[in-house]
Design a protein around this motif. Structure first.
Motif, PDB file in Angstrom:
ATOM      1  N   SER A 122     -10.380   9.392   9.058  1.00 54.38           N
ATOM      2  CA  SER A 122      -9.750   9.310  10.369  1.00 54.38           C
ATOM      3  C   SER A 122     -10.427   8.321  11.299  1.00 54.38           C
ATOM      4  CB  SER A 122      -9.737  10.698  11.022  1.00 54.38           C
ATOM      5  OG  SER A 122     -11.063  11.167  11.212  1.00 54.38           O
ATOM      6  N   PRO A 166     -11.449   4.736  12.901  1.00 53.69           N
ATOM      7  CA  PRO A 166     -10.761   3.444  12.962  1.00 53.69           C
ATOM      8  C   PRO A 166     -11.319   2.428  11.974  1.00 53.69           C
ATOM      9  CG  PRO A 166     -11.248   4.261  15.163  1.00 53.69           C
ATOM     10  CD  PRO A 166     -11.949   5.177  14.207  1.00 53.69           C
ATOM     11  N   PHE A 211     -11.991   2.784   8.962  1.00 53.40           N
ATOM     12  CA  PHE A 211     -11.407   2.905   7.620  1.00 53.40           C
ATOM     13  C   PHE A 211     -10.282   1.893   7.426  1.00 53.40           C
ATOM     14  CE2 PHE A 211     -10.836   5.036   3.686  1.00 53.40           C
ATOM     15  CZ  PHE A 211      -9.479   4.967   3.406  1.00 53.40           C
ATOM     16  N   ARG A 212      -9.511   1.615   8.472  1.00 53.30           N
ATOM     17  CA  ARG A 212      -8.435   0.628   8.340  1.00 53.30           C
ATOM     18  C   ARG A 212      -9.011  -0.754   8.060  1.00 53.30           C
ATOM     19  NH1 ARG A 212      -3.466  -0.648  12.582  1.00 53.30           N
ATOM     20  NH2 ARG A 212      -2.456  -2.203  11.275  1.00 53.30           N
ATOM     21  N   THR A 213     -10.096  -1.101   8.759  1.00 57.01           N
ATOM     22  CA  THR A 213     -10.730  -2.402   8.526  1.00 57.01           C
ATOM     23  C   THR A 213     -11.210  -2.515   7.085  1.00 57.01           C
ATOM     24  OG1 THR A 213     -11.440  -2.457  10.835  1.00 57.01           O
ATOM     25  CG2 THR A 213     -12.564  -3.937   9.292  1.00 57.01           C
ATOM     26  N   TYR A 214     -11.850  -1.461   6.582  1.00 51.47           N
ATOM     27  CA  TYR A 214     -12.353  -1.493   5.208  1.00 51.47           C
ATOM     28  C   TYR A 214     -11.195  -1.515   4.208  1.00 51.47           C
ATOM     29  CZ  TYR A 214     -16.635  -0.121   7.592  1.00 51.47           C
ATOM     30  OH  TYR A 214     -17.708  -0.073   8.424  1.00 51.47           O
ATOM     31  N   LEU A 215     -10.111  -0.809   4.518  1.00 51.91           N
ATOM     32  CA  LEU A 215      -8.949  -0.805   3.633  1.00 51.91           C
ATOM     33  C   LEU A 215      -8.363  -2.207   3.521  1.00 51.91           C
ATOM     34  CD1 LEU A 215      -7.049   0.900   1.912  1.00 51.91           C
ATOM     35  CD2 LEU A 215      -5.705   1.375   3.971  1.00 51.91           C
ATOM     36  N   ASP A 216      -8.287  -2.928   4.668  1.00 57.60           N
ATOM     37  CA  ASP A 216      -7.810  -4.315   4.631  1.00 57.60           C
ATOM     38  C   ASP A 216      -8.703  -5.176   3.754  1.00 57.60           C
ATOM     39  OD1 ASP A 216      -6.849  -4.299   8.146  1.00 57.60           O
ATOM     40  OD2 ASP A 216      -5.758  -3.692   6.358  1.00 57.60           O
ATOM     41  N   VAL A 243      -4.484   8.531   7.089  1.00 61.39           N
ATOM     42  CA  VAL A 243      -4.512   7.298   6.299  1.00 61.39           C
ATOM     43  C   VAL A 243      -3.165   6.596   6.296  1.00 61.39           C
ATOM     44  CG1 VAL A 243      -4.840   6.387   3.968  1.00 61.39           C
ATOM     45  CG2 VAL A 243      -6.373   8.156   4.840  1.00 61.39           C
ATOM     46  N   TYR A 271      -1.718   3.193   8.046  1.00 59.68           N
ATOM     47  CA  TYR A 271      -2.218   1.879   7.658  1.00 59.68           C
ATOM     48  C   TYR A 271      -1.550   1.382   6.373  1.00 59.68           C
ATOM     49  CZ  TYR A 271      -5.932   3.944  10.520  1.00 59.68           C
ATOM     50  OH  TYR A 271      -6.631   4.586  11.507  1.00 59.68           O
ATOM     51  N   THR A 272      -0.505   2.070   5.908  1.00 56.55           N
ATOM     52  CA  THR A 272       0.131   1.749   4.639  1.00 56.55           C
ATOM     53  C   THR A 272       1.629   1.547   4.837  1.00 56.55           C
ATOM     54  OG1 THR A 272       0.611   4.048   4.042  1.00 56.55           O
ATOM     55  CG2 THR A 272      -1.589   3.206   3.502  1.00 56.55           C
ATOM     56  N   ARG A 293       0.840  -1.200   0.000  1.00 58.09           N
ATOM     57  CA  ARG A 293       0.000   0.000   0.000  1.00 58.09           C
ATOM     58  C   ARG A 293       0.874   1.247   0.000  1.00 58.09           C
ATOM     59  NH1 ARG A 293      -3.825  -1.834   5.064  1.00 58.09           N
ATOM     60  NH2 ARG A 293      -4.463  -3.852   4.230  1.00 58.09           N
TER      61      ARG A 293
END
Length: 501
Positions: A398, A400, A402-407, A432, A435-436, A291
């Motif tokens: 911002s 939390p 969003f990280r789950t959805y990004l995974d 963001v 998480y990358t 990412r």
């Protein structure tokens, strides 16, 4: 206008002899800036106005002062009543309260009532704890009295009477403490009516005009110097300690006739994007779901078109790429790709029975219905959708979740490229990036100031965000660059598009 001043001193409440400490209750020391904030608060301003209305000033002057005080309170800019402090590191020292009025008496009264309101507030804060304790003891006494009246057993009644006597003794002590409570502010010099106005003053104004001219000339010199500190080449970026991953040329209009991405297939941009792809692959290795966040310091430096060109290059090399347009306020990716037909397909884990969610905002609200847009060979896009205004967009990135959805969205892709807003304008990139694998910063050659690049990197360091490197964009091609070996050797050089991102 006339100006009058009064002085108060802030003392150390611990600097008392032992006898006073047992009999006098003092307020805690005031923190830095507290007097200015209190004097310009709604309650104190209202108290000052109420005091002036009871004074001997004419109604016209009172209305003028009251109106100004209310306007200044709304604008948070204060001229009628100001505080000048001369304090030591322990916040002990002298506060000078200066006030301006249309007459000498108006100035004196305004300074006097301001000091009186401030001292009353200081004393009240010293009594707050005792007042609460008094209220608690009075409630206990009331309850105990009711119990005594309802008890007939002599021994229990005697015990309750003893407890009531102790409560009464405590109450009397608290009353004494409340009466003797004092703040940390003590008046030093009273306000006096001035005999000369502070404005207008022609000589002072002339001197100020001369100083202003001097400052203006100095400012222009400094501004001219700052404008010269632009990032013009890789040598300017060496002190930053980050690798320059690619140098992309500034494209001429004729190169962009068919669009930005077609211009990246050949010509002066082709080699630069190839270097960027190889450097990214070398840095991130062969791990899954790599990412990258791609951002810039300011809008218009070419971050979105760089993201798209890198995604297309990776896709042409056989890598499956997902591009996420996280610039929710000024989305650009769909415009850069300009697909003839927009086809969508579900991401891994999507519930096919649900209506498709085809933008980042929709997917955040309905993550189980996420659909990607196919924009190129091996390249899918999650477009931002309708531009957002206000704080709602940044709130999504911002959270939390969003990280789950990004995974979830990254499943099935070799690379995820996230196009985020400029780093000096919004905090979204810093929200963001953790998480990358890190951030690539796009810098426009000949335009972006070096200190702005340094500020972006400093913000990333404070947020513990990893910076992978810099792409130097829109630079002028010279005869000794590697671009001369590309498939097109005519025309001017360096990258990014007419697309403003």
């Amino acid at each position: 206008m006339y100006e009058s001043s009064a002085s108060i001193i802030a003392v150390d409440p611990t600097a008392q002899n032992s006898l006073l400490k047992d009999t006098v209750l003092t307020a805690p020391p005031l923190p830095q800036g507290a007097v200015q904030e209190v004097l310009h608060s709604q309650n104190i301003v209202n108290n000052i106005i109420n005091s002036l209305e009871k004074s001997s000033l004419s109604p016209e002057v009172i209305r003028e002062i009251s109106g100004d005080l209310k306007k200044e309170l709304s604008a948070n800019v204060f001229k009628r009543v100001e505080v000048r402090a001369r304090l030591d590191p322990q916040q002990r020292g002298v506060y000078e309260i200066s006030a301006q009025g249309e007459t000498p008496e108006a100035a004196r009264l305004l300074a006097e009532t301001s000091v009186a309101a401030l001292l009353a507030w200081d004393t009240a804060r010293a009594k707050q704890g005792v007042t609460r304790s008094l209220e608690s003891l009075q409630a206990q006494l009331k309850n105990l009295t009711e119990r005594i009246e309802s008890v007939d057993e002599p021994l229990e009644r005697e015990s309750l009477l003893s407890a009531r006597g102790q409560l009464l003794q405590n109450l009397s002590q608290l009353v004494v403490l409340e009466t003797a409570a004092t703040g940390t502010l003590i008046p030093v010099a009273d306000a006096v009516a001035p005999n000369r106005p502070v404005s207008p003053r022609p000589l002072r104004n002339a001197a100020l005009a001369g100083l202003l001219s001097l400052f203006l000339v100095t400012g222009l010199v400094l501004l001219s110097d700052s404008l010269r500190r632009r990032v013009n080449g890789t040598e300017d970026l060496l002190p930053l300690g980050l690798p320059v991953l690619a140098q992309l040329p500034l494209l001429r209009r004729r190169h962009l006739a068919a669009g930005f991405l077609p211009a990246a297939h050949s010509g002066p941009l082709y080699e630069g994007i190839g270097f960027l792809r190889i450097n990214v692959q070398s840095m991130l290795g062969n791990r899954e779901h790599r990412r990258l966040v791609i951002s810039s310091s300011y809008p218009g430096e070419g971050k979105s078109s760089t993201t798209a060109a890198l995604a297309e290059s990776l896709g042409a090399a056989g890598q499956k790429v997902l591009v996420i347009d996280a610039d929710l306020r000024r989305p650009t990716q769909l415009k850069v790709w300009s697909p003839d037909r927009i086809g969508t397909h579900p991401l891994l884990g999507t519930d096919l029975t649900l209506p498709p969610a085809t933008t980042v905002t929709e997917m955040f609200l309905r993550p189980d219905a996420a659909y990607a847009t196919r924009v190129g060979t091996n390249v899918d896009l999650l477009p931002a959708g309708t531009p957002h205004r206000g704080d709602g967009a940044g709130g999504i990135l911002s959270q939390p979740a969003f990280r789950t959805y990004l995974d979830r969205w990254a499943q099935g892709y070799d690379y995820v490229l996230i196009d985020t807003p400029p780093m000096l304008g919004l905090p979204d990139t810093l929200a963001v990036a953790p998480y990358t694998d890190g951030v690539i910063l796009v810098v426009e050659g000949g335009k972006t100031r070096l200190n702005d690049v340094e500020r972006s990197l400093q913000n990333a360091r404070v947020a513990n965000v990893k910076m992978l490197g810099i792409v130097l964009n829109k630079i002028a091609r010279t005869s000794d660059t590697y671009y001369a070996y590309g498939p097109e050797t005519t025309g001017a050089a360096p990258v990014l598009p007419a697309v403003r991102d």
